[in-house]
Design a protein around this motif. Structure first.
Motif, PDB file in Angstrom:
ATOM      1  N   ARG A 127      -1.339  -1.180  -4.266  1.00 23.83           N
ATOM      2  CA  ARG A 127      -2.461  -0.242  -4.140  1.00 23.83           C
ATOM      3  C   ARG A 127      -1.936   1.152  -3.861  1.00 23.83           C
ATOM      4  N   LEU A 151      -2.749   4.749  -2.837  1.00 27.37           N
ATOM      5  CA  LEU A 151      -3.803   5.461  -2.115  1.00 27.37           C
ATOM      6  C   LEU A 151      -3.651   6.959  -2.303  1.00 27.37           C
ATOM      7  N   HIS A 174      -5.034   6.855   6.330  1.00 27.82           N
ATOM      8  CA  HIS A 174      -5.816   5.801   5.689  1.00 27.82           C
ATOM      9  C   HIS A 174      -5.684   4.455   6.431  1.00 27.82           C
ATOM     10  N   GLU A 189      -8.459   1.804   5.698  1.00 25.17           N
ATOM     11  CA  GLU A 189      -8.370   1.245   4.347  1.00 25.17           C
ATOM     12  C   GLU A 189      -7.189   0.281   4.230  1.00 25.17           C
ATOM     13  N   ILE A 190      -6.068   0.637   4.827  1.00 35.14           N
ATOM     14  CA  ILE A 190      -4.883  -0.230   4.775  1.00 35.14           C
ATOM     15  C   ILE A 190      -5.123  -1.498   5.595  1.00 35.14           C
ATOM     16  N   ALA A 235       0.800   7.477   5.137  1.00 39.55           N
ATOM     17  CA  ALA A 235      -0.450   6.828   4.726  1.00 39.55           C
ATOM     18  C   ALA A 235      -1.192   6.186   5.891  1.00 39.55           C
ATOM     19  N   LEU A 236      -0.477   5.587   6.814  1.00 38.58           N
ATOM     20  CA  LEU A 236      -1.153   4.933   7.943  1.00 38.58           C
ATOM     21  C   LEU A 236      -1.875   5.923   8.841  1.00 38.58           C
ATOM     22  N   THR A 254       0.874  -1.165   0.000  1.00 37.42           N
ATOM     23  CA  THR A 254       0.000   0.000   0.000  1.00 37.42           C
ATOM     24  C   THR A 254       0.909   1.212   0.000  1.00 37.42           C
ATOM     25  N   TRP A 255       0.611   2.173  -0.859  1.00 37.65           N
ATOM     26  CA  TRP A 255       1.554   3.247  -1.150  1.00 37.65           C
ATOM     27  C   TRP A 255       0.811   4.556  -1.280  1.00 37.65           C
TER      28      TRP A 255
END
Length: 56
Positions: A30, A32, A42, A45-46, A38-39, A4-5
């Motif tokens: 993925r 985002l 999101h 979602e992650i 990101a964490l 996840t990126w």
């Protein structure tokens, strides 16, 4: 492999995530709509992506 990126990450560019697919063609990459942390933006979602990946 799941990656996840953050699509808008100024340090780890999306091309870096896509590069995983050269070595692991079945990698689930993925991008985002977020930046470097990101964490923080999101997490839900992650977490859902991780759960789905581990149960598939």
């Amino acid at each position: 492999m799941l990656a996840t990126w953050g699509r808008n990450d100024p340090f780890f560019l999306p091309a870096g995530a896509e590069a995983f697919k050269r070595d692991i063609p079945d990698a689930d990459v993925r991008l985002l709509d977020t930046g470097h942390f990101a964490l923080e933006t999101h997490a839900d979602e992650i977490a859902a992506a991780i759960r789905g990946f581990l149960t598939a």
